[in-house]
Design a protein around this motif. Structure first.
Motif, PDB file in Angstrom:
ATOM      1  N   HIS A 195      11.078  15.443   2.234  1.00 37.97           N
ATOM      2  CA  HIS A 195       9.939  16.282   2.637  1.00 37.97           C
ATOM      3  C   HIS A 195       8.600  15.529   2.586  1.00 37.97           C
ATOM      4  O   HIS A 195       7.835  15.595   3.555  1.00 37.97           O
ATOM      5  CB  HIS A 195       9.884  17.569   1.804  1.00 37.97           C
ATOM      6  CG  HIS A 195      11.089  18.455   1.972  1.00 37.97           C
ATOM      7  ND1 HIS A 195      11.207  19.695   1.385  1.00 37.97           N
ATOM      8  CD2 HIS A 195      12.242  18.275   2.660  1.00 37.97           C
ATOM      9  CE1 HIS A 195      12.376  20.234   1.697  1.00 37.97           C
ATOM     10  NE2 HIS A 195      13.020  19.390   2.462  1.00 37.97           N
ATOM     11  N   PRO A 196       8.292  14.798   1.491  1.00 36.84           N
ATOM     12  CA  PRO A 196       7.037  14.045   1.535  1.00 36.84           C
ATOM     13  C   PRO A 196       7.033  12.976   2.629  1.00 36.84           C
ATOM     14  O   PRO A 196       5.985  12.712   3.231  1.00 36.84           O
ATOM     15  CB  PRO A 196       6.920  13.421   0.132  1.00 36.84           C
ATOM     16  CG  PRO A 196       8.269  13.562  -0.498  1.00 36.84           C
ATOM     17  CD  PRO A 196       8.924  14.732   0.153  1.00 36.84           C
ATOM     18  N   ALA A 197       8.208  12.376   2.897  1.00 38.59           N
ATOM     19  CA  ALA A 197       8.266  11.361   3.970  1.00 38.59           C
ATOM     20  C   ALA A 197       7.955  12.009   5.315  1.00 38.59           C
ATOM     21  O   ALA A 197       7.198  11.459   6.130  1.00 38.59           O
ATOM     22  CB  ALA A 197       9.638  10.702   4.000  1.00 38.59           C
ATOM     23  N   ARG A 198       8.525  13.195   5.556  1.00 40.41           N
ATOM     24  CA  ARG A 198       8.240  13.887   6.825  1.00 40.41           C
ATOM     25  C   ARG A 198       6.771  14.253   6.917  1.00 40.41           C
ATOM     26  O   ARG A 198       6.159  14.160   7.987  1.00 40.41           O
ATOM     27  CB  ARG A 198       9.082  15.167   6.915  1.00 40.41           C
ATOM     28  CG  ARG A 198      10.505  14.898   7.326  1.00 40.41           C
ATOM     29  CD  ARG A 198      11.252  16.216   7.476  1.00 40.41           C
ATOM     30  NE  ARG A 198      12.591  16.000   7.993  1.00 40.41           N
ATOM     31  CZ  ARG A 198      13.581  16.875   7.872  1.00 40.41           C
ATOM     32  NH1 ARG A 198      13.362  18.030   7.254  1.00 40.41           N
ATOM     33  NH2 ARG A 198      14.767  16.625   8.369  1.00 40.41           N
TER      34      ARG A 198
ATOM     35  N   ILE B   8       6.724   9.300   7.945  1.00 44.76           N
ATOM     36  CA  ILE B   8       7.305   7.966   7.714  1.00 44.76           C
ATOM     37  C   ILE B   8       8.811   8.079   7.502  1.00 44.76           C
ATOM     38  O   ILE B   8       9.426   7.214   6.895  1.00 44.76           O
ATOM     39  CB  ILE B   8       6.644   7.264   6.502  1.00 44.76           C
ATOM     40  CG1 ILE B   8       6.715   8.159   5.243  1.00 44.76           C
ATOM     41  CG2 ILE B   8       5.202   6.882   6.806  1.00 44.76           C
ATOM     42  CD1 ILE B   8       6.326   7.438   3.959  1.00 44.76           C
ATOM     43  N   GLU B   9       9.407   9.182   8.012  1.00 42.81           N
ATOM     44  CA  GLU B   9      10.827   9.406   7.712  1.00 42.81           C
ATOM     45  C   GLU B   9      11.764   8.415   8.398  1.00 42.81           C
ATOM     46  O   GLU B   9      12.944   8.352   8.067  1.00 42.81           O
ATOM     47  CB  GLU B   9      11.233  10.856   7.999  1.00 42.81           C
ATOM     48  CG  GLU B   9      11.286  11.253   9.456  1.00 42.81           C
ATOM     49  CD  GLU B   9       9.954  11.801   9.965  1.00 42.81           C
ATOM     50  OE1 GLU B   9       8.894  11.377   9.459  1.00 42.81           O
ATOM     51  OE2 GLU B   9       9.981  12.637  10.890  1.00 42.81           O
ATOM     52  N   ALA B  10      11.238   7.607   9.342  1.00 48.73           N
ATOM     53  CA  ALA B  10      12.084   6.557   9.919  1.00 48.73           C
ATOM     54  C   ALA B  10      12.267   5.409   8.926  1.00 48.73           C
ATOM     55  O   ALA B  10      13.237   4.654   9.025  1.00 48.73           O
ATOM     56  CB  ALA B  10      11.472   6.042  11.218  1.00 48.73           C
ATOM     57  N   GLU B  11      11.354   5.262   7.967  1.00 46.42           N
ATOM     58  CA  GLU B  11      11.453   4.158   6.990  1.00 46.42           C
ATOM     59  C   GLU B  11      11.784   4.620   5.584  1.00 46.42           C
ATOM     60  O   GLU B  11      12.401   3.895   4.816  1.00 46.42           O
ATOM     61  CB  GLU B  11      10.130   3.384   6.888  1.00 46.42           C
ATOM     62  CG  GLU B  11       9.700   2.630   8.127  1.00 46.42           C
ATOM     63  CD  GLU B  11       8.779   3.459   8.995  1.00 46.42           C
ATOM     64  OE1 GLU B  11       7.864   4.087   8.458  1.00 46.42           O
ATOM     65  OE2 GLU B  11       8.993   3.504  10.227  1.00 46.42           O
ATOM     66  N   LYS B  12      11.296   5.811   5.228  1.00 47.14           N
ATOM     67  CA  LYS B  12      11.416   6.263   3.835  1.00 47.14           C
ATOM     68  C   LYS B  12      11.975   7.679   3.789  1.00 47.14           C
ATOM     69  O   LYS B  12      11.850   8.438   4.749  1.00 47.14           O
ATOM     70  CB  LYS B  12      10.033   6.309   3.163  1.00 47.14           C
ATOM     71  CG  LYS B  12       9.179   5.063   3.317  1.00 47.14           C
ATOM     72  CD  LYS B  12       9.353   4.141   2.149  1.00 47.14           C
ATOM     73  CE  LYS B  12       8.422   2.943   2.277  1.00 47.14           C
ATOM     74  NZ  LYS B  12       8.961   1.755   1.605  1.00 47.14           N
ATOM     75  N   GLY B  13      12.543   8.014   2.628  1.00 44.61           N
ATOM     76  CA  GLY B  13      12.916   9.405   2.380  1.00 44.61           C
ATOM     77  C   GLY B  13      14.315   9.785   2.807  1.00 44.61           C
ATOM     78  O   GLY B  13      14.715  10.934   2.615  1.00 44.61           O
TER      79      GLY B  13
END
Ligand code: ZN
Length: 399
Positions: free
Chosen positions: A355-358, A362-367
């Motif tokens: 959720h914080p990555a979204r 940055i959800e393509a790299e993290k999370g």
């Protein structure tokens, strides 16, 4: 099969359960060059085997936690220790890996302009064997004095002149990832859209905003609420304030309003955690909002001007029963949240990772543990205790 050549060592984690596709799956995890990779081409094209095999002994492997709001830890206060900002951030970054945090937004409370001008350029964007820095969260100074919490009132300002005011205040916006502001302190809401276009997340908080004020700010691009329930109007049935954004019908269906929530067992009642979870779970983000006493042992400590006492995982103004901020590490917040809401282990983990990555896009790299993502992950037991932390494919902490 031969081992693959070159310096790109291939690591295979086996005997583990991965957090993938919102559930636990029994699959191996493959890592090379600091990234999580798809093993299929390795079997079929490269025909080689891993250089290193790691038996995880049944552990859960989850994406590393991402803390969007943390004021300091290990005796370091990001807003005050101006002369040692670089070392301070490095120290906290190395400490945070013990709680499973692999990246974070160092957070500055409301401060005089010259403090921003001094500290912001000194925040390191690269850390050594510690959690990564995603950019700074500036909480203030454009907040409502009536909801200032522990922020110094004489430093509070309003945005009267759009981006110009922001640049005067902060110096440069370059290292800023999140700005917490009260929409009623903003003369022209168009500045929110300009910030969003510049890649900055606008978070609503420390505010007396009504629901319609909040909706207007979201329509201009605000996408986060700062520590839900804390430092905002309490829920009222005729005007539910910012809390009402969790159930607003004035927000386009393709938009998610995220909200940080402090699940330290003190700052938000378990029933309030359940209300947030049951109303709008996809926007829920666990934050520690930790102060500098995070990670310190029981006893009296002096942080800046303030003597404080750490007792059994809580921080008090020394010699009193007055709580002076949160010091629960992220892994504890995840466990407290899971117990309070009865949600799945995976949901609790995702509230601190996916959720914080979204929210930061940055959800393509993290999370996640998706192929192509950064190899930032943690080993957990079934009690969700952190057994090990890996960042960029390197083990930085093991119990
Ligand atoms: Zn705050």
């Amino acid at each position: 099969m031969a081992s693959c050549s070159g310096d790109s060592r291939l690591i295979q984690f086996f005997n583990c359960r991965l957090v993938r596709d919102h559930r636990l799956v029994e699959e191996d995890l493959w890592v090379r060059n600091g990234k999580i990779i798809n093993p299929e081409p390795i079997f079929f094209d490269e025909r080689c085997k891993a250089h290193t095999l790691i038996n995880c002994e049944g552990a859960i492997i989850a994406p590393g936690y991402i803390d969007l709001q943390i004021n300091g830890g290990y005796g370091v206060d990001f807003s005050y220790d101006k002369d040692t900002t670089e070392q301070g951030v490095q120290k906290v970054a190395r400490g945070l890996v013990k709680s499973g945090v692999t990246s974070f937004c160092p957070t500055l409370v409301t401060s005089p302009n010259d403090t921003y001008h001094t500290i912001l350029p000194r925040i390191p964007m690269h850390t050594d064997r510690g959690a990564g820095v995603l950019g700074v969260h500036v909480e203030g100074p454009f907040i409502n004095p009536q909801k200032k919490g522990a922020h110094p009132e004489h430093c509070i300002q309003s945005i009267d002149n759009g981006l110009e005011t922001l640049c005067e205040t902060y110096g440069s916006l370059e290292r800023i990832k999140i700005i917490t502001l009260a929409p009623e302190q903003v003369k022209e809401l168009a500045v929110i859209s300009e910030l969003v276009e510049a890649g900055i997340v606008v978070s609503l908080g420390h505010s007396m905003a009504s629901l319609s004020d909040g909706e207007r700010a979201v329509q201009h691009g605000a996408s986060l609420i700062t520590h839900l329930f804390n430092a905002m109007l309490p829920f009222h049935h005729r005007d539910p304030g910012l809390v009402g954004l969790l159930a607003s019908d004035a927000i386009p269906a393709d938009r998610t309003v995220y909200f940080g929530i402090i699940a330290d067992g003190v700052h938000t009642h378990p029933a309030a955690l359940r209300i947030a979870y049951r109303t709008h779970c996809q926007g829920l983000i666990l934050v520690t909002d930790a102060i500098s006493a995070l990670g310190l042992e029981d006893g009296i400590h002096h942080i800046g001007q303030l003597p404080l006492e750490v007792k059994q995982g809580k921080a008090f103004v020394a010699g009193s029963d007055t709580l002076c901020g949160s010091i629960a590490p992220m892994d504890e917040c995840v466990r407290i949240f899971q117990r309070a809401t009865g949600c799945s282990q995976v949901f609790a983990i995702e509230a601190a990772s996916l959720h914080p990555a979204r929210c930061l896009r940055i959800e393509a790299e993290k999370g996640t543990l998706d192929f192509g993502s950064d190899a930032d992950f943690i080993f957990l037991n079934d009690e969700l205790e952190v057994l090990a932390t890996w960042i960029g494919g390197v083990c930085v902490h093991a119990k």
